[in-house]
Structures are given as C-alpha cells and as structure tokens.
Design an enzyme around this catalytic site. Structure first.
Site, mmCIF file in Angstrom:
data_model
loop_
_atom_site.group_PDB
_atom_site.id
_atom_site.type_symbol
_atom_site.label_atom_id
_atom_site.label_comp_id
_atom_site.label_asym_id
_atom_site.label_seq_id
_atom_site.Cartn_x
_atom_site.Cartn_y
_atom_site.Cartn_z
ATOM 1 N N CYS A 42 1.267 -1.263 0.138
ATOM 2 C CA CYS A 42 -0.315 0.181 0.035
ATOM 3 C C CYS A 42 1.142 1.246 -0.192
ATOM 4 C CB CYS A 42 -1.098 -0.479 1.183
ATOM 5 S SG CYS A 42 -0.599 -0.332 2.486
ATOM 6 N N HIS B 155 14.653 -15.314 10.363
ATOM 7 C CA HIS B 155 14.087 -15.368 11.635
ATOM 8 C C HIS B 155 13.055 -15.398 11.168
ATOM 9 C CE1 HIS B 155 18.135 -13.759 13.191
ATOM 10 N NE2 HIS B 155 18.770 -14.560 12.516
HETATM 11 C C1 RB5 Z 1 -3.776 5.613 1.189
HETATM 12 O O1 RB5 Z 1 -4.337 6.801 1.098
HETATM 13 C C2 RB5 Z 1 -3.149 4.999 2.072
HETATM 14 O O2 RB5 Z 1 -3.432 5.054 3.070
HETATM 15 C C3 RB5 Z 1 -2.612 3.977 1.874
HETATM 16 O O3 RB5 Z 1 -2.116 3.523 0.960
HETATM 17 C C4 RB5 Z 1 -1.586 2.899 2.842
HETATM 18 O O4 RB5 Z 1 -0.787 4.335 3.242
HETATM 19 C C5 RB5 Z 1 -2.415 3.095 4.371
HETATM 20 O O5 RB5 Z 1 -2.217 2.393 5.789
#
Ligand code: RB5
Length: 144
Positions: A68, A101
């Site tokens: 993410c 680990h």
């Molecule tokens: C999306 O904008 C962002 O919040 C997501 O990709 C992530 O970083 C969340 O932890």
C-alpha cells in the site's frame, strides 16, 4: 518441479510497484497470482490485504507480496489472519531476516517509500532466503 506460486495484492498506493514486481517475479520463473488492484483508482487496502491473506492461508500461494502507500495498512490487514506472517521491510537485509528468523510468508513494501532497486533487492532476498529453524521455530510457533 512446479514453479512456486506468489500472490500479489496492493491498494492504489502500491499499484505501480506491484506491477513492476509482478514482472520481476514472472521473469524469474515464478507463477504469479495477481489479486489486484488493477489501476491507480482509489480503493481500500483491507480488501486487498484480506484477499492476499486468504490466498496464503488456503495454500493457493506459498508466498505473497503486499503493498500500500506506506505498507502499514496492508500489514495490519494481513497479520489479522492466522498463519500469515507479513513483514513490512525497507531493505534487502530486513527482507532476508524476515525469512531467516520469522519465517515470513508475505513481504510488504510501501509503494510511496520504496525505490525500485531496494524493492527488487528485498524481493530477491525474500524469495531466496531460507528459514533457519532452531531457536526461531519455538518463537514462530508461539505466534500461533
Ligand atoms: C492510501 O492513501 C494510503 O492510506 C494507504 O495506501 C496506506 O498507506 C495505508 O496504510
């Protein structure tokens, strides 16, 4: 021997890096299972973390790559599932240690914080390093 299956999932913040790592894995001969997202349009990371966690827990894939923007949200989502050990890393060394680990089965990267060379290095370490067992086995077993 059949190629190892690696599942990938990201939200929009990790989409671009996921596409690059997908190519990298395919070029190295791994079977790739892409669970999305499929564009840079805004989506919710818990949905993709859950899909990836399910693929690992069900055995559809033996390893995963989750992404993410920061790597934090999808890590939290992934680690809610029993049997999933997702490691958010920022270097090849951390990726290697997560295998040696912690017997990590999902590599997590922040798409907005990780350059492509570091990401490739982390992916390579994660895919090739082996769990060392020994004292680490007891600790991993305690995770449930
Ligand atoms: C999306 O904008 C962002 O919040 C997501 O990709 C992530 O970083 C969340 O932890």
């Amino acid at each position: 021997m059949a190629a190892e299956t690696v599942a990938l999932a990201s939200d929009h913040g990790g989409f671009e890096l996921k596409e690059q790592l997908k190519k990298e894995l395919a070029a190295k001969g791994y079977q790739v299972l892409d669970l999305g997202t499929n564009s840079a349009d805004s989506v919710d990371y818990p949905d993709f973390g859950q899909a990836l966690a399910d693929a690992i827990a069900s055995g559809k894939a033996s390893k995963g790559v989750g992404l993410c923007g920061s790597g934090i949200g999808i890590s939290i989502a992934l680690n809610r599932k029993k049997g999933v050990r997702a490691a958010l890393v920022h270097s090849g060394l951390e990726a290697r240690l997560s295998r040696q680990h912690n017997d990590a089965n999902v590599l997590v990267l922040g798409g907005r914080f990780t350059g492509i060379e570091v990401a490739k290095d982390a992916l390579n370490e994660f895919m090739t390093a082996k769990f060392e067992g020994g004292r680490h086995t007891r600790r991993v077993e305690k995770l449930g």
